[in-house]
Enzyme design. Structure first.
Site, PDB file in Angstrom:
ATOM      1  CG  ASP A 128      48.878  36.107  37.123  1.00  0.00           C
ATOM      2  OD1 ASP A 128      49.115  35.364  38.096  1.00  0.00           O
ATOM      3  OD2 ASP A 128      48.116  35.765  36.198  1.00  0.00           O
ATOM      4  CE1 TYR A 149      60.005  23.360  44.117  1.00  0.00           C
ATOM      5  CE2 TYR A 149      61.871  24.807  44.538  1.00  0.00           C
ATOM      6  CZ  TYR A 149      60.984  24.221  43.654  1.00  0.00           C
ATOM      7  OH  TYR A 149      61.090  24.482  42.322  1.00  0.00           O
ATOM      8  CE1 TYR A 179      41.415  29.278  48.742  1.00  0.00           C
ATOM      9  CE2 TYR A 179      40.328  27.912  50.383  1.00  0.00           C
ATOM     10  CZ  TYR A 179      41.134  28.992  50.067  1.00  0.00           C
ATOM     11  OH  TYR A 179      41.655  29.778  51.075  1.00  0.00           O
ATOM     12  NE  ARG A 204      36.030  35.451  53.074  1.00  0.00           N
ATOM     13  CZ  ARG A 204      37.360  35.404  52.978  1.00  0.00           C
ATOM     14  NH1 ARG A 204      38.011  34.400  53.502  1.00  0.00           N
ATOM     15  NH2 ARG A 204      38.037  36.344  52.378  1.00  0.00           N
ATOM     16  CG  ASN A 249      46.370  39.191  39.852  1.00  0.00           C
ATOM     17  OD1 ASN A 249      45.821  39.248  40.951  1.00  0.00           O
ATOM     18  ND2 ASN A 249      46.201  38.182  39.022  1.00  0.00           N
ATOM     19  CB  THR A 267      41.075  35.333  59.566  1.00  0.00           C
ATOM     20  OG1 THR A 267      41.792  34.172  60.001  1.00  0.00           O
ATOM     21  CG2 THR A 267      41.685  36.552  60.200  1.00  0.00           C
ATOM     22  N   GLY A 271      45.184  42.382  49.314  1.00  0.00           N
ATOM     23  CA  GLY A 271      44.015  41.668  49.840  1.00  0.00           C
ATOM     24  C   GLY A 271      43.816  41.944  51.327  1.00  0.00           C
ATOM     25  CG  PHE A 272      40.968  40.319  55.021  1.00  0.00           C
ATOM     26  CD1 PHE A 272      40.966  41.345  55.964  1.00  0.00           C
ATOM     27  CD2 PHE A 272      40.653  39.031  55.451  1.00  0.00           C
ATOM     28  CE1 PHE A 272      40.682  41.091  57.300  1.00  0.00           C
ATOM     29  CE2 PHE A 272      40.354  38.769  56.767  1.00  0.00           C
ATOM     30  CZ  PHE A 272      40.384  39.794  57.706  1.00  0.00           C
TER      31      PHE A 272
HETATM   32  P1  NAD Z   1      41.813  38.321  49.425  1.00  0.00           P
HETATM   33  O1  NAD Z   1      41.032  37.936  48.217  1.00  0.00           O
HETATM   34  O2  NAD Z   1      41.409  39.537  50.173  1.00  0.00           O
HETATM   35  O3  NAD Z   1      43.357  38.474  49.056  1.00  0.00           O
HETATM   36  C1  NAD Z   1      43.988  37.695  48.086  1.00  0.00           C
HETATM   37  C2  NAD Z   1      44.826  38.609  47.223  1.00  0.00           C
HETATM   38  O4  NAD Z   1      45.545  37.843  46.260  1.00  0.00           O
HETATM   39  C3  NAD Z   1      43.995  39.640  46.438  1.00  0.00           C
HETATM   40  O5  NAD Z   1      44.500  40.929  46.648  1.00  0.00           O
HETATM   41  C4  NAD Z   1      44.148  39.182  44.989  1.00  0.00           C
HETATM   42  O6  NAD Z   1      44.041  40.256  44.069  1.00  0.00           O
HETATM   43  C5  NAD Z   1      45.519  38.527  45.019  1.00  0.00           C
HETATM   44  N1  NAD Z   1      45.752  37.548  43.951  1.00  0.00           N
HETATM   45  C6  NAD Z   1      44.978  36.484  43.618  1.00  0.00           C
HETATM   46  N2  NAD Z   1      45.536  35.803  42.600  1.00  0.00           N
HETATM   47  C7  NAD Z   1      46.703  36.437  42.300  1.00  0.00           C
HETATM   48  C8  NAD Z   1      47.738  36.206  41.359  1.00  0.00           C
HETATM   49  N3  NAD Z   1      47.683  35.191  40.471  1.00  0.00           N
HETATM   50  N4  NAD Z   1      48.808  37.043  41.340  1.00  0.00           N
HETATM   51  C9  NAD Z   1      48.897  38.092  42.213  1.00  0.00           C
HETATM   52  N5  NAD Z   1      47.936  38.361  43.136  1.00  0.00           N
HETATM   53  C10 NAD Z   1      46.853  37.539  43.173  1.00  0.00           C
HETATM   54  O7  NAD Z   1      41.823  37.055  50.407  1.00  0.00           O
HETATM   55  P2  NAD Z   1      42.366  36.905  51.898  1.00  0.00           P
HETATM   56  O8  NAD Z   1      41.219  36.562  52.750  1.00  0.00           O
HETATM   57  O9  NAD Z   1      43.235  38.031  52.248  1.00  0.00           O
HETATM   58  O10 NAD Z   1      43.269  35.596  51.752  1.00  0.00           O
HETATM   59  C11 NAD Z   1      44.679  35.664  51.602  1.00  0.00           C
HETATM   60  C12 NAD Z   1      45.283  34.278  51.632  1.00  0.00           C
HETATM   61  O11 NAD Z   1      44.981  33.640  52.869  1.00  0.00           O
HETATM   62  C13 NAD Z   1      44.773  33.357  50.528  1.00  0.00           C
HETATM   63  O12 NAD Z   1      45.840  32.573  50.055  1.00  0.00           O
HETATM   64  C14 NAD Z   1      43.761  32.491  51.244  1.00  0.00           C
HETATM   65  O13 NAD Z   1      43.633  31.246  50.626  1.00  0.00           O
HETATM   66  C15 NAD Z   1      44.342  32.393  52.639  1.00  0.00           C
HETATM   67  N6  NAD Z   1      43.314  32.127  53.657  1.00  0.00           N
HETATM   68  C16 NAD Z   1      42.464  33.122  54.080  1.00  0.00           C
HETATM   69  C17 NAD Z   1      41.502  32.838  55.048  1.00  0.00           C
HETATM   70  C18 NAD Z   1      40.579  33.903  55.592  1.00  0.00           C
HETATM   71  O14 NAD Z   1      39.832  33.617  56.532  1.00  0.00           O
HETATM   72  N7  NAD Z   1      40.600  35.131  55.099  1.00  0.00           N
HETATM   73  C19 NAD Z   1      41.380  31.528  55.547  1.00  0.00           C
HETATM   74  C20 NAD Z   1      42.233  30.551  55.064  1.00  0.00           C
HETATM   75  C21 NAD Z   1      43.215  30.850  54.129  1.00  0.00           C
END
Ligand code: NAD
Length: 318
Positions: A57, A160, A146, A187, A33, A176, A11-12
């Site tokens: 997953d 934990y 969420y 977004r 996944n 971010t 992910g990002f």
């Molecule tokens: P994103 O969607 O780019 O990345 C999330 C990744 O998780 C993806 O690659 C997705 O395929 C993977 N994923 C989802 N469910 C899964 C599962 N069951 N098993 C394995 N992989 C799984 O999003 P992001 O922006 O990179 O966010 C990453 C984390 O940071 C998330 O937990 C999000 O809630 C948190 N977050 C992000 C922001 C932001 O501004 N980007 C803000 C607050 C919180």
């Protein structure tokens, strides 16, 4: 050599964390996944001996052979468009996924850091948001899947820590941005950039007076790295406190991209859209000696360079 498991690695944010921990000399095991991620974000790491990738997953039982020093749980759909399309997976990865990873951390004696979010504050009545604020979340509203998954994630992680003595860390991430954000993740920031590059109308929800505070990804990663190595177990806000209205931000994007065909367009506000967002980062400053270093101008410039390489100018999104 420290061994680190990063979930949501494709992910990002996960992909930037993989880069950072590789740079710090760690062995990184990325897990994803790919439900919202993109393998291209980590493809450059595949030739490295210090990097491994598991397609898995994390809401199902997680097994990783060998020792682990740190687990960073970043897997979860993260943008409203994603979690509204996948509400059950979102709740599962925040609850079952977190439980599985806490179990793994306990078995390996690893330290676990969870990616929480400013969304635990809901539509906040306290502004700017401090970590002690408990939030204003509608559990059965559209965004509840969420917000409540992340609130549960914090609760089970603290349990934990308290009951099993597990070493845990919690980061509450505020909006971010940066390279590798998905163009179509719904977004405001990627939408504005891609619309401006394509010369389309910029879609503002409501009158654009709602505020956001955008943090550049490198600043966030630095904050997370410091938090992981600290000994602080309670949640820490990491974000950029410089607040801007969505309308002002759209105007900045228009000016930076410089496509005269783009104009602001106004649309009805979605349900439970937070009106204000701004972190109080006193804790991060005091405990981690951290504050954002990259200005919005600089961060936007770097992000625009990325979007110019991935946005197809001939393709219009309906
Ligand atoms: P994103 O969607 O780019 O990345 C999330 C990744 O998780 C993806 O690659 C997705 O395929 C993977 N994923 C989802 N469910 C899964 C599962 N069951 N098993 C394995 N992989 C799984 O999003 P992001 O922006 O990179 O966010 C990453 C984390 O940071 C998330 O937990 C999000 O809630 C948190 N977050 C992000 C922001 C932001 O501004 N980007 C803000 C607050 C919180």
């Amino acid at each position: 050599m420290k061994r680190v498991l990063i979930t949501g690695a494709a992910g990002f944010l996960g992909s930037h964390l993989c880069d950072r921990f590789i740079k710090e000399g760690c062995h990184v095991i990325g897990m994803d996944n790919l439900i919202t991620g993109n393998i291209e974000n980590i493809e450059h790491l595949f030739p490295l001996k210090q990097f491994e990738y598991y397609h898995h997953d994390v809401s199902k039982f997680v097994h990783v052979p060998g020792e682990l020093d740190y687990i960073l749980h970043f897997a979860s759909p993260a943008s409203p468009i994603d979690y509204l399309k996948m509400p059950i997976q979102t709740m599962k990865v925040g609850s079952l996924g977190t439980h599985n990873l806490l179990g793994l951390a306990k078995a390996k004696g690893a330290r676990m850091l969870i990616a929480s979010t400013s969304e635990v504050y809901g539509d906040p009545e306290v502004h700017p948001q401090v970590e002690e604020y408990w939030g204003n979340v509608n559990p059965i509203g559209l965004r509840g899947v969420y917000d409540e998954a992340k609130r549960f994630q914090e609760a089970i992680t603290m349990a934990y820590h308290t009951f099993h003595g597990l070493e845990t860390r919690m980061v509450r991430i505020f909006n971010t941005y940066g390279p590798r954000m998905r163009v179509d993740d719904g977004r405001a920031l990627p939408a504005f950039f891609s619309q401006a590059i394509r010369g389309e109308g910029i879609t503002i929800f409501g009158d654009g007076s709602q505020t956001r505070s955008f943090c550049y990804v490198d600043d966030l990663v630095e904050g997370i790295y410091r938090l992981l190595l600290s000994d602080y177990v309670y949640p820490v806000n990491i974000g950029n406190p410089v607040e801007i209205t969505i309308k002002e931000f759209a105007e900045e994007v228009l000016e930076m991209v410089g496509n005269p065909k783009s104009k602001l367009t106004f649309h009805p506000l979605p349900q439970d859209d937070p009106k204000k967002r701004r972190p109080n980062i006193t804790k991060a400053k005091e405990i981690l000696d951290w504050e954002p270093k990259i200005s919005r101008q600089e961060g936007m410039k770097r992000t625009l360079e990325y979007f110019r390489t991935v946005v197809n100018v001939d393709e219009t999104v309906g």
